[in-house]
Design a protein around this motif. Structure first.
Motif, PDB file in Angstrom:
ATOM      1  N   UNK A 163      19.363 102.092  24.848  1.00 48.27           N
ATOM      2  CA  UNK A 163      19.106 103.418  24.213  1.00 48.27           C
ATOM      3  C   UNK A 163      20.171 104.342  24.341  1.00 48.27           C
ATOM      4  N   UNK A 164      20.892 104.343  25.576  1.00 48.89           N
ATOM      5  CA  UNK A 164      21.978 105.467  25.465  1.00 48.89           C
ATOM      6  C   UNK A 164      23.130 104.756  25.354  1.00 48.89           C
ATOM      7  N   UNK A 165      23.361 103.558  24.675  1.00 48.28           N
ATOM      8  CA  UNK A 165      24.625 103.081  24.528  1.00 48.28           C
ATOM      9  C   UNK A 165      25.721 103.722  23.292  1.00 48.28           C
ATOM     10  N   UNK A 166      24.967 104.184  22.350  1.00 44.98           N
ATOM     11  CA  UNK A 166      25.635 104.994  21.313  1.00 44.98           C
ATOM     12  C   UNK A 166      26.131 106.252  21.743  1.00 44.98           C
ATOM     13  N   UNK A 167      25.121 106.941  22.309  1.00 38.46           N
ATOM     14  CA  UNK A 167      25.214 108.406  22.815  1.00 38.46           C
ATOM     15  C   UNK A 167      26.501 108.397  23.947  1.00 38.46           C
ATOM     16  N   UNK A 168      26.405 107.475  24.825  1.00 37.14           N
ATOM     17  CA  UNK A 168      27.272 107.683  26.077  1.00 37.14           C
ATOM     18  C   UNK A 168      28.274 106.514  26.400  1.00 37.14           C
ATOM     19  N   UNK A 169      28.594 105.437  25.175  1.00 39.44           N
ATOM     20  CA  UNK A 169      29.734 104.626  25.503  1.00 39.44           C
ATOM     21  C   UNK A 169      30.417 104.400  24.355  1.00 39.44           C
ATOM     22  N   UNK A 170      31.287 103.643  24.121  1.00 39.01           N
ATOM     23  CA  UNK A 170      31.987 103.497  23.029  1.00 39.01           C
ATOM     24  C   UNK A 170      31.229 102.476  21.976  1.00 39.01           C
ATOM     25  N   UNK A 171      30.025 102.076  22.229  1.00 39.97           N
ATOM     26  CA  UNK A 171      29.533 101.116  21.459  1.00 39.97           C
ATOM     27  C   UNK A 171      29.042 102.134  20.159  1.00 39.97           C
ATOM     28  N   UNK A 172      29.117 101.437  18.870  1.00 40.58           N
ATOM     29  CA  UNK A 172      28.821 102.197  17.853  1.00 40.58           C
ATOM     30  C   UNK A 172      27.527 101.454  16.999  1.00 40.58           C
ATOM     31  N   UNK A 173      26.918 102.107  16.121  1.00 41.24           N
ATOM     32  CA  UNK A 173      25.716 101.485  15.441  1.00 41.24           C
ATOM     33  C   UNK A 173      26.271 100.069  14.823  1.00 41.24           C
ATOM     34  N   UNK A 174      27.299 100.155  13.997  1.00 41.04           N
ATOM     35  CA  UNK A 174      27.544  98.717  13.335  1.00 41.04           C
ATOM     36  C   UNK A 174      27.551  97.701  14.414  1.00 41.04           C
ATOM     37  N   UNK A 175      28.227  98.038  15.512  1.00 42.82           N
ATOM     38  CA  UNK A 175      28.370  96.917  16.620  1.00 42.82           C
ATOM     39  C   UNK A 175      26.969  96.487  16.938  1.00 42.82           C
ATOM     40  N   UNK A 176      26.017  97.400  17.048  1.00 37.62           N
ATOM     41  CA  UNK A 176      24.667  96.945  17.637  1.00 37.62           C
ATOM     42  C   UNK A 176      24.174  96.098  16.363  1.00 37.62           C
ATOM     43  N   UNK A 177      24.269  96.639  15.015  1.00 35.47           N
ATOM     44  CA  UNK A 177      23.740  96.040  13.935  1.00 35.47           C
ATOM     45  C   UNK A 177      24.093  94.667  14.001  1.00 35.47           C
TER      46      UNK A 177
END
Ligand code: MN
Length: 734
Positions: free
Chosen positions: A91-105
């Motif tokens: 839940x905090x990856x997009x907010x707090x790390x370099x992870x982006x939504x497309x990566x999660x997708x």
């Protein structure tokens, strides 16, 4: 871990970290699911999250990922499906790390990416306690931003863990977060039927905001615990035995009361600790609803009930889905005992409320997302209906959720602004403050510069760029939706129009009279505004300026005798009062909404003709140039959209407009004659022709005079029917 490979790829050796196995073992996996597949997925998320949060620390100094893991565990404890648990882990990856939504997708699929996106968006919202009073509003906003109830459930797990670890924060932050939890999350938990969550949050808030009182109650609870426990056993034993005789296996236990509810009772009822602690609360949990009533009958046989304390929420559940039988009886030695009787399933629902629908008991059905989405929406509406005393408010709410006619966007400070769907940054600007709207120059939506006519979406973060030199433009009316914005823009434009007409009216009056060699009348006319029906000299000038009254009419009314003598001159001046028309910008063939005093010219780049959608582009110092709405040479809207104004065609019957068409055909004898005849047969004049021939292909450019786009279409159709024609098109090429 014996195998070194396990450190890097435990999925190969099956030796996972203990913390991971803890989470996995807590996961309630439906029988239809393959545990190994889910284990792999969960490990994917676990290793991904711990990798990207690596080196990050919480205020406590603990690794950041511990928080994510704790959130995942809370969700697993609530029996949420693995998708929600994974959403919690990440839940905090997009907010707090370099992870982006497309990566999660890409790695975890749409569903999980959407959950994380929702939690991230909710994270941007700051609830001021002023607004927190409108819980219903916040509810609406949360739902519309979250789109999925699971997002809110993850948010609750997140908040619960943050509250549990709140002591590591500064006192100021502790207070702010505790108040927000008290004013926003706790009422929401109640509305969603998440009783256990509310209970836990309330106590955490209480211990943060009023630690002394919390400790005092805690001490009292502890010191009376043994005695109370003994009493509960004494009370429960005969009930349990009697139930067993009737073949019912019941779980009976003392129900702990929350510190905060005890404190509330002390305040509300003005009671002392002793009186409150004297009341014992127990819970009887059985298998079926029928057994609830049987158990109730047995209890009432053995102990005297207090009738007014009896409530049956099994037959008629609370709107937040809560079910239980409540009764209070007089126990041994006259002590009051509060009893709740319910089934195991009711117990679960009471714990997590509507969220229970995402539990694994739903089996493979949780993929039927639309169905469940609609169901929870209906249920939420039920809940809100139950709580809302104002029916119109409820209808509004229903409308919002069902028809999506409202959006919520965020200010840079995280405050919520409610707008009708289709609203643009202009609407937002006026909603924030009239001054912001009046000086709105540009906008950033989600941190990127966006055109002022961008349609805002739920959850967008909007920032308005203002300039003191900026004022509203007619173009804004094209995309302003809210009445607040439109009224303000119109009021401002009226003001401008008034002052422009005022200036113009004075000029027209003086110039006309000078040409009539009657200049000395100006003073008298100016003083006669009342006779002409105006409240002031200025109003008279404005009327002259916007064409409401003609100089001719003024003269006829005020000086009928004099006008008789110079009537020829007067009529003549009005017949060719081109300078007045020019001044008013009454350009041939177009009507400008509200603007009557600017110069108008047609853009040569696109040669608009009636039927084309028109826009006017305000060129500073040169009036307005008219273009086709899709003209390529118009500046991009986002830079200069305030200079684009709406224009309507207003053409007389016999006016024609030049337009250029390109015809490509095979070169054969007589082709040009046939094309010319085709054009003429539509009663269209040809102004010029230009021909090029190459490789047996003719390219001809005709400038023709058409009335409108329909006539042009007919011409094109007729040309296309000629033998050997390749194609014909309207062109702007020179
Ligand atoms: Mn978090």
């Amino acid at each position: 871990m014996q195998n070194p490979i396990a450190r890097f790829a435990p999925q190969l050796t099956g030796e996972y970290p203990n913390q991971f196995m803890d989470l996995f073992n807590n996961l309630n996996i439906h029988e239809k699911e393959d545990p190994e597949r889910i284990k792999k997925m969960l490990w994917g998320a676990y290793s991904f999250g711990s990798h990207y949060h690596e080196h990050q620390q919480r205020q406590s100094g603990r690794p950041y990922f511990e928080h994510c893991l704790a959130v995942g565990k809370i969700l697993a404890g609530w029996n949420m499906d693995h998708v929600t648990v994974i959403g919690g882990l990440l839940h905090d990856t997009v907010e707090d790390t370099e992870v982006t939504l497309p990566m999660l997708e890409e790695k975890f699929g749409d569903d999980i990416a959407r959950l994380v996106d929702g939690v991230t968006k909710l994270g941007d919202i700051k609830f001021s306690s002023r607004k927190a009073k409108q819980t219903g509003n916040i509810m609406k906003m949360l739902l519309s931003v979250a789109k999925d109830l699971r997002v809110i459930i993850i948010k609750f797990a997140d908040r619960l863990h943050n509250m549990k670890t709140i002591r590591h924060l500064s006192p100021v932050k502790q207070r702010r977060i505790a108040i927000e939890t008290r004013d926003v999350y706790s009422p929401l938990a109640h509305r969603l039927g998440m009783a256990t969550v509310k209970w836990e949050l309330d106590d955490l808030v209480f211990s943060t905001l009023n630690p002394a009182m919390f400790k005092e109650i805690d001490a009292n609870l502890k010191s009376t615990f043994k005695q109370r426990n003994r009493y509960i056993k004494e009370f429960s034993k005969p009930i349990k035995d009697e139930l067993a005789i009737h073949g019912i296996t019941a779980k009976i236990y003392g129900r702990p009361k929350s510190h905060s509810s005890i404190y509330q009772k002390m305040i509300k009822r003005g009671k002392e600790f002793e009186e409150i602690f004297d009341i014992v609360a127990i819970r009887i949990v059985v298998d079926t609803a029928d057994q609830c009533y049987l158990a109730m009958g047995i209890v009432h046989q053995m102990f005297v009930p207090i009738p007014e304390r009896f409530k049956d929420f099994v037959a008629s559940p609370k709107m937040n889905a809560y079910q239980s039988i409540h009764t209070t009886v007089v126990g041994p030695r006259g002590r009051k005992v509060e009893i709740q009787i319910r089934t195991h399933q009711m117990e679960q629902t009471a714990e997590i409320g509507v969220a229970a629908h995402w539990r694994y008991k739903e089996g493979g059905q949780y993929k039927a997302e639309i169905d469940s989405h609609m169901r929870w929406l209906r249920e939420l509406v039920d809940i809100l209906q139950g709580e809302s005393s104002d029916p119109s408010e409820f209808m509004h709410l229903l409308k919002i959720d069902m028809f999506n006619d409202v959006i919520f966007v965020l200010t840079p400070a995280g405050d919520l602004i409610q707008l009708p769907a289709g609203s643009t940054p202009i609407d937002f600007a006026f909603q924030v403050h009239t001054e912001v709207g009046l000086h709105c120059m540009g906008a950033k939506v989600n941190k990127a510069i966006a055109p002022l006519n961008t349609k805002l979406k739920n959850g967008d973060a909007v920032e308005i760029i203002t300039s003191q030199n900026q004022t509203p433009h007619y173009g804004w009316l094209r995309f302003a939706v809210t009445s607040k914005a439109r009224n303000n823009i119109n009021r401002h434009l009226r003001k401008i129009r008034y002052s422009e007409s005022l200036k113009l009216g004075g000029e027209i009056l003086e110039k006309t009279l000078r040409r009539l060699k009657q200049y000395e009348l100006v003073k008298q006319i100016n003083e006669s505004y009342r006779k002409l029906g105006y409240k002031s000299k200025n109003d008279l000038h404005v009327a002259i300026g916007d064409g409401t009254i003609m100089i001719r009419d003024i003269l006829k009314k005020l000086f009928p005798a004099e006008v008789e003598q110079i009537s020829d001159k007067v009529e003549k001046i009005h017949a060719d009062d081109s300078f007045i028309n020019l001044a008013r910008g009454a350009a041939k063939g177009v009507k400008l909404q509200g603007i009557s005093n600017l110069m108008v010219t047609f853009g040569k780049c696109c040669s608009p003709i009636p039927g084309d959608e028109l826009v006017g582009f305000v060129t500073r110092g040169r009036g307005i140039t008219l273009h086709r709405a899709d003209c390529a040479s118009l500046p991009l809207l986002d830079e200069d959209s305030d200079r684009i104004i709406p224009v309507d065609w207003d053409v007389g019957k016999n006016e024609t407009f030049n337009v250029k068409i390109k015809v490509v055909s095979q070169d054969r004898s007589g082709i040009l004659k046939e094309i010319s005849e085709a054009i003429s047969s539509e009663e269209v004049n040809i102004s010029s022709v230009d021909l090029q021939t190459r490789d047996n292909i003719v390219t001809a450019y005709f400038v023709v005079q058409v009335r409108d786009i329909k006539q042009l279409e007919r011409v094109k159709r007729r040309i296309s029917k000629i033998k050997g024609i390749d194609y014909t098109e309207r062109t702007v090429r020179d």
